[in-house]
Design a protein around this motif. Structure first.
Motif, PDB file in Angstrom:
ATOM      1  N   LEU A   1       0.824  -1.203   0.000  1.00  0.00           N
ATOM      2  CA  LEU A   1       0.000   0.000   0.000  1.00  0.00           C
ATOM      3  C   LEU A   1       0.863   1.260   0.000  1.00  0.00           C
ATOM      4  N   HIS A   2       1.964   1.223   0.727  1.00  0.00           N
ATOM      5  CA  HIS A   2       2.856   2.385   0.781  1.00  0.00           C
ATOM      6  C   HIS A   2       3.380   2.726  -0.613  1.00  0.00           C
ATOM      7  N   VAL A   3       3.751   1.694  -1.368  1.00  0.00           N
ATOM      8  CA  VAL A   3       4.243   1.933  -2.728  1.00  0.00           C
ATOM      9  C   VAL A   3       3.123   2.493  -3.600  1.00  0.00           C
ATOM     10  N   LEU A   4       1.946   1.906  -3.542  1.00  0.00           N
ATOM     11  CA  LEU A   4       0.826   2.367  -4.361  1.00  0.00           C
ATOM     12  C   LEU A   4       0.485   3.828  -4.058  1.00  0.00           C
ATOM     13  N   ILE A   5       0.441   4.164  -2.778  1.00  0.00           N
ATOM     14  CA  ILE A   5       0.052   5.528  -2.398  1.00  0.00           C
ATOM     15  C   ILE A   5       1.147   6.529  -2.738  1.00  0.00           C
ATOM     16  N   SER A   6       2.391   6.202  -2.400  1.00  0.00           N
ATOM     17  CA  SER A   6       3.484   7.162  -2.600  1.00  0.00           C
ATOM     18  C   SER A   6       3.823   7.352  -4.072  1.00  0.00           C
ATOM     19  N   GLU A   7       3.509   6.346  -4.914  1.00  0.00           N
ATOM     20  CA  GLU A   7       3.801   6.463  -6.342  1.00  0.00           C
ATOM     21  C   GLU A   7       2.546   6.776  -7.152  1.00  0.00           C
ATOM     22  N   ASN A   8       1.471   7.172  -6.487  1.00  0.00           N
ATOM     23  CA  ASN A   8       0.213   7.567  -7.142  1.00  0.00           C
ATOM     24  C   ASN A   8      -0.358   6.465  -8.035  1.00  0.00           C
ATOM     25  N   LEU A   9      -0.186   5.215  -7.587  1.00  0.00           N
ATOM     26  CA  LEU A   9      -0.759   4.082  -8.311  1.00  0.00           C
ATOM     27  C   LEU A   9      -2.100   3.652  -7.715  1.00  0.00           C
ATOM     28  N   ASP A  10      -2.533   4.305  -6.628  1.00  0.00           N
ATOM     29  CA  ASP A  10      -3.806   3.958  -6.015  1.00  0.00           C
ATOM     30  C   ASP A  10      -4.954   4.612  -6.781  1.00  0.00           C
ATOM     31  N   ASP A  11      -6.093   3.945  -6.789  1.00  0.00           N
ATOM     32  CA  ASP A  11      -7.275   4.417  -7.513  1.00  0.00           C
ATOM     33  C   ASP A  11      -8.118   5.270  -6.571  1.00  0.00           C
ATOM     34  N   ARG A  12      -7.885   6.566  -6.581  1.00  0.00           N
ATOM     35  CA  ARG A  12      -8.544   7.444  -5.626  1.00  0.00           C
ATOM     36  C   ARG A  12     -10.017   7.665  -5.960  1.00  0.00           C
ATOM     37  N   LYS A  13     -10.380   7.534  -7.210  1.00  0.00           N
ATOM     38  CA  LYS A  13     -11.798   7.638  -7.570  1.00  0.00           C
ATOM     39  C   LYS A  13     -12.582   6.474  -6.974  1.00  0.00           C
ATOM     40  N   PHE A  14     -12.001   5.270  -7.054  1.00  0.00           N
ATOM     41  CA  PHE A  14     -12.675   4.111  -6.457  1.00  0.00           C
ATOM     42  C   PHE A  14     -12.789   4.297  -4.951  1.00  0.00           C
ATOM     43  N   LEU A  15     -11.707   4.722  -4.314  1.00  0.00           N
ATOM     44  CA  LEU A  15     -11.719   4.911  -2.870  1.00  0.00           C
ATOM     45  C   LEU A  15     -12.783   5.926  -2.462  1.00  0.00           C
ATOM     46  N   SER A  16     -12.943   6.979  -3.251  1.00  0.00           N
ATOM     47  CA  SER A  16     -13.895   8.034  -2.915  1.00  0.00           C
ATOM     48  C   SER A  16     -15.340   7.569  -3.062  1.00  0.00           C
ATOM     49  N   ARG A  17     -15.637   6.821  -4.121  1.00  0.00           N
ATOM     50  CA  ARG A  17     -17.027   6.453  -4.390  1.00  0.00           C
ATOM     51  C   ARG A  17     -17.465   5.189  -3.654  1.00  0.00           C
ATOM     52  N   TYR A  18     -16.578   4.239  -3.507  1.00  0.00           N
ATOM     53  CA  TYR A  18     -16.989   2.917  -3.030  1.00  0.00           C
ATOM     54  C   TYR A  18     -16.530   2.584  -1.609  1.00  0.00           C
ATOM     55  N   CYS A  19     -15.700   3.403  -1.019  1.00  0.00           N
ATOM     56  CA  CYS A  19     -15.100   3.073   0.275  1.00  0.00           C
ATOM     57  C   CYS A  19     -15.265   4.224   1.261  1.00  0.00           C
ATOM     58  N   VAL A  20     -15.142   3.899   2.532  1.00  0.00           N
ATOM     59  CA  VAL A  20     -14.962   4.901   3.573  1.00  0.00           C
ATOM     60  C   VAL A  20     -13.670   4.568   4.303  1.00  0.00           C
ATOM     61  N   GLY A  21     -12.957   5.602   4.737  1.00  0.00           N
ATOM     62  CA  GLY A  21     -11.758   5.381   5.532  1.00  0.00           C
ATOM     63  C   GLY A  21     -10.457   5.453   4.780  1.00  0.00           C
ATOM     64  N   GLY A  22     -10.485   5.832   3.515  1.00  0.00           N
ATOM     65  CA  GLY A  22      -9.256   5.890   2.739  1.00  0.00           C
ATOM     66  C   GLY A  22      -8.230   6.841   3.318  1.00  0.00           C
ATOM     67  N   GLU A  23      -8.675   7.970   3.847  1.00  0.00           N
ATOM     68  CA  GLU A  23      -7.728   8.942   4.406  1.00  0.00           C
ATOM     69  C   GLU A  23      -7.067   8.419   5.670  1.00  0.00           C
ATOM     70  N   GLN A  24      -7.841   7.701   6.513  1.00  0.00           N
ATOM     71  CA  GLN A  24      -7.242   7.106   7.715  1.00  0.00           C
ATOM     72  C   GLN A  24      -6.185   6.083   7.341  1.00  0.00           C
ATOM     73  N   VAL A  25      -6.454   5.284   6.295  1.00  0.00           N
ATOM     74  CA  VAL A  25      -5.469   4.305   5.831  1.00  0.00           C
ATOM     75  C   VAL A  25      -4.196   5.016   5.375  1.00  0.00           C
ATOM     76  N   LYS A  26      -4.363   6.063   4.599  1.00  0.00           N
ATOM     77  CA  LYS A  26      -3.204   6.792   4.082  1.00  0.00           C
ATOM     78  C   LYS A  26      -2.354   7.347   5.216  1.00  0.00           C
ATOM     79  N   ARG A  27      -2.976   7.947   6.213  1.00  0.00           N
ATOM     80  CA  ARG A  27      -2.234   8.518   7.333  1.00  0.00           C
ATOM     81  C   ARG A  27      -1.454   7.441   8.086  1.00  0.00           C
ATOM     82  N   TYR A  28      -2.083   6.268   8.249  1.00  0.00           N
ATOM     83  CA  TYR A  28      -1.399   5.180   8.966  1.00  0.00           C
ATOM     84  C   TYR A  28      -0.242   4.623   8.145  1.00  0.00           C
ATOM     85  N   VAL A  29      -0.481   4.381   6.868  1.00  0.00           N
ATOM     86  CA  VAL A  29       0.552   3.784   6.017  1.00  0.00           C
ATOM     87  C   VAL A  29       1.760   4.709   5.882  1.00  0.00           C
ATOM     88  N   LEU A  30       1.518   5.997   5.800  1.00  0.00           N
ATOM     89  CA  LEU A  30       2.623   6.945   5.642  1.00  0.00           C
ATOM     90  C   LEU A  30       3.258   7.342   6.971  1.00  0.00           C
TER      91      LEU A  30
END
Length: 764
Positions: free
Chosen positions: A236-265
């Motif tokens: 996850l750290h690689v996906l987030i830091s290299e902008n390989l994560d699908d932020r549109k999917f996270l926004s529409r279909y998920c809750v908690g993406g920002e908490q995950v990002k803060r923890y992973v980083l």
């Protein structure tokens, strides 16, 4: 599925069904002399219990003699004991144990039978969840969907072959597990499915300590057991830091993406979950973590987790992390992408056959509300009245006075069996139905002989297996064996409750009843003939639907019209509900928590090997361990333990040597098998060897047969699930020196003469 063949003299034998291109050999020797020799032939009562009364000399369970009695007396004795316990202590003092081996047929399904029986006499304390995926059962409804729904909705193999590019398997896809389906498999499909995917260019990555956990070509990433969550966080750290994560999917279909990002980083705890950080925990090189993350982000990727991944300390986190990783890739609901939590666990997972709710025997209503998470049975017996947390609630263990078990072998599936012996001595009476003299039968007070699948009529069916089978009786029950239905019918007759249990129907009338109910419930999905026509035909092929199965396809297409059953209706990468429980061992998002026992623990100074207890390939759990097929896989009569040659050489152990496997919880004997395809520092023993202690009277004697649950830990995964942590286990192994004790697991118990025991019995 098996078929009957007869020789020139008419003697029957079992052969594989010709319609199965990859049949399992398990069970083909059910008619062998070795199997039949271990049958329970007559109602058998532990001598001390029969002579001195309930609760007498409980330390003799497992070693006491048995007395065989006729059925009419057995029915009266069991009914009398049940009435005594209910009158004195109430129905919440009865625990109804069953693992219900699903291949027995849909009517003679032991779990349905015993629960219906106990409900007919006023109820019982039930076990909740399972040893197989207990942590998954509790965590998955919070974050995605109930486990049973997910298992039925996995994207089918044909769709994966057509679309998938990269299949990443945490825990592999072991074919040994896919020999079965609850209810019975039809055509074993997984080997062929994997071959088809490879032929179409799918790349497989096996993340496991054992290379053979995927059959056929796959890239192997050896990983330290129990560290998968750390690896996933680094991906996850690689996906987030290299902008390989699908932020549109996270926004529409998920809750908690920002908490995950803060923890992973590292913004939440000061520790960035980098590949270098994960490499130190997992043993997987940092550069391979980076490469894999990039491949997953740029490919149509399926991420799968085996059930073993959540059978460990904090096992909930592994499944939560898998869903979190798949959500960041953003392919959930697309053909060929997303996540799986069951490929390689059952033959039915990934099937393209029609999903139907099968024939079933109603279990009635249970007025007793108390329950036990199944993996906490020893705690409940040892600590009645103690309080425990579970899925946001706080509960109290009941005071169990009588255990009634039908379908299952607790001395197989429970952990820390020496502790379990102590717990098993607490109830005043233990009653089991058994076909064979297993360790659980030998440790019971009353053993009632159950007929086998071959000795009764039934209906074979499993959802997504594509057929229904008339399981016609091959032979009459051996000796005095009876079906569970007939046993419970006899007991309820003595208790004045027969009408509530049988409803005035015979077993054959019940078969027609549950078939016709099944036919009417599914009339809009499939056309089925009447019962008589089905029974005459012997087997029904159920038409395969044309539409492929894609997990969460409707949710992906329109999450507002087809929300998930989670509190938010979306995938919960952070759960406000779980966070509100305040559990220190299960926070509100997927988190790396150090296991109780693992190779990064200080405990390795004394016990430097991580023991994994995998599913066996030659039996189903512990079923038919006494069969020639299972016993031919043993070495010197004992279950093998797989060791890396480096670990064996360091201990002076050669291939085939008998070794002692031990920790502070106990010790067992096993036979060494060496393989360089196993990560060093890891050992593996298959589960299911019938428990065989040197002395049942002790609670820490040497187990002689190779049952790994002598050394596994009996602790909860977390306060959330209270599930098993069998895969979190440190041991050491040494060459066994001295006179080798004989394996007695397959010896019959001793029997007392009926007239001698009963002449002194207060019950006669």
């Amino acid at each position: 599925m098996h078929r009957i063949s007869r020789d020139a003299a008419g003697k029957p034998s079992l052969i594989a069904w010709e319609g199965d291109g990859n049949p399992s050999p398990i069970g083909l020797d059910q008619l062998s002399e070795e199997v039949q020799a271990l049958r329970v032939r007559r109602p058998s009562f532990r001598e001390s219990w029969l002579r001195e009364g309930a609760g007498a000399r409980r330390e003799r369970r497992g070693s006491d003699r048995f007395v065989e009695v006729p059925w009419d007396e057995a029915f009266e004795l069991v009914a009398g004991e049940l009435n005594r316990v209910i009158t004195t202590h109430g129905n919440n003092s009865i625990f109804g144990g069953s693992y219900g081996w699903g291949s027995a047929g849909r009517f003679h399904h032991a779990q349905s039978q015993i629960h219906r029986f106990l409900n007919a006499i006023g109820g019982y304390v039930k076990g909740r969840d399972s040893y197989s995926f207990g942590a998954g059962s509790v965590i998955m409804p919070h974050i995605a969907a109930p486990m049973e729904e997910l298992l039925d909705q996995h994207t089918d193999w044909n769709t994966l072959a057509a679309h998938n590019e990269l299949f990443v398997a945490f825990g592999g896809i072991p074919l040994r597990n896919t020999q079965m389906t609850a209810g019975g498999p039809s055509r074993h499909r997984v080997r062929e499915a994997l071959d088809q995917m490879r032929a179409r260019g799918v790349r497989f990555v096996n993340i496991s300590p054992l290379k053979q956990d995927i059959d056929g070509a796959a890239e192997w990433l050896p990983i330290r057991p129990g560290s998968d969550v750390a690896l996933i966080l680094a991906l996850l750290h690689v996906l987030i830091s290299e902008n390989l994560d699908d932020r549109k999917f996270l926004s529409r279909y998920c809750v908690g993406g920002e908490q995950v990002k803060r923890y992973v980083l590292g913004e939440k705890d000061g520790q960035s979950k980098t590949p270098e950080w994960a490499s130190a925990i997992t043993g997987v090189p940092a550069h391979r973590i980076i490469e894999l993350a990039r491949d997953m982000g740029r490919s149509l990727t399926m991420i799968n987790a085996s059930w073993s991944l959540q059978r460990q300390s904090h096992g909930e986190q592994a499944y939560w992390a898998i869903v979190t990783l798949a959500s960041h890739i953003g392919q959930i609901g697309q053909p060929g992408g997303g996540f799986g939590i069951g490929y390689g666990t059952l033959n039915s997972v990934g099937s393209s056959e029609l999903r139907l709710s099968g024939p079933r025997l109603s279990q009635g209503s249970n007025p007793v509300e108390q329950f036990i998470p199944v993996a906490r049975i020893a705690d409940a017996l040892l600590e009645p009245g103690a309080r425990f947390d579970y899925d946001g609630g706080t509960y109290e263990y009941p005071d169990i006075r009588l255990v009634y078990w039908a379908g299952g072998n607790p001395y197989h599936h429970h952990q820390d069996l020496n502790r379990f012996i102590s717990a098993w001595r607490k109830p005043e009476t233990i009653i089991v139905h058994e076909q064979f003299w297993t360790s659980s039968a030998k440790a019971a007070d009353i053993v009632l002989p159950a007929s086998t699948t071959l000795e009764r009529n039934d209906i074979g069916f499993a959802s997504r297996e594509g057929q229904m089978v008339a399981m016609r009786k091959l032979q009459e029950p051996l000796a005095d064996a009876k079906s569970d239905f007939d046993i419970f019918g006899g007991i309820t007759r003595c208790m004045g409750k027969e009408g509530e249990f049988t409803e005035g129907r015979t077993a054959e009338e019940w078969l027609e009843n549950i078939y016709e109910d099944f036919r009417q419930r599914n009339t809009t999905l499939v056309a089925l003939p009447g019962f008589c026509e089905f029974w005459e035909a012997g087997r029904l092929e159920i038409q395969t639907p044309n539409k492929p199965t894609i997990m969460f396809e409707r949710f992906r297409a329109d999450p507002e019209r087809h929300p998930l059953k989670t509190p938010s209706g979306r995938i919960e990468l952070y759960s406000e509900r779980i966070a509100s429980f305040g559990y220190d061992d299960c926070p509100g998002q997927a988190t790396w928590l150090e296991p109780l026992e693992w190779l990064g623990s200080q405990k390795t100074a004394r016990f430097p090997l991580h023991l994994l207890s995998q599913e066996p390939s030659r039996r189903l759990h512990s079923q038919l361990d006494h069969s020639p097929h299972s016993r031919s896989g043993k070495v010197m009569g004992r279950e093998p333990i797989l060791l890396n040659p480096k670990d064996a050489i360091a201990r002076g152990i050669a291939d085939g040597d008998v070794v002692r496997v031990f920790n502070d919880r106990g010790a067992c004997l096993a036979s060494a098998q060496l393989s360089g395809d196993l990560l060093d520092g890891v050992a593996i023993i298959a589960t299911g060897a019938w428990f065989d202690p040197t002395d049942w009277a002790l609670t820490n004697s040497l187990e002689k047969h190779g049952n790994p649950n002598v050394v596994t830990i009996d602790a909860p995964a977390s306060k959330l699930s209270q599930a098993t942590v069998a895969q979190s286990c440190l041991v050491d192994v040494e060459l066994f020196v001295g006179e080798l004790p004989a394996v007695t697991a397959f010896d019959l118990p001793k029997f007392a003469a009926e007239d001698t025991a009963r002449s002194k019995s207060p019950r006669v």
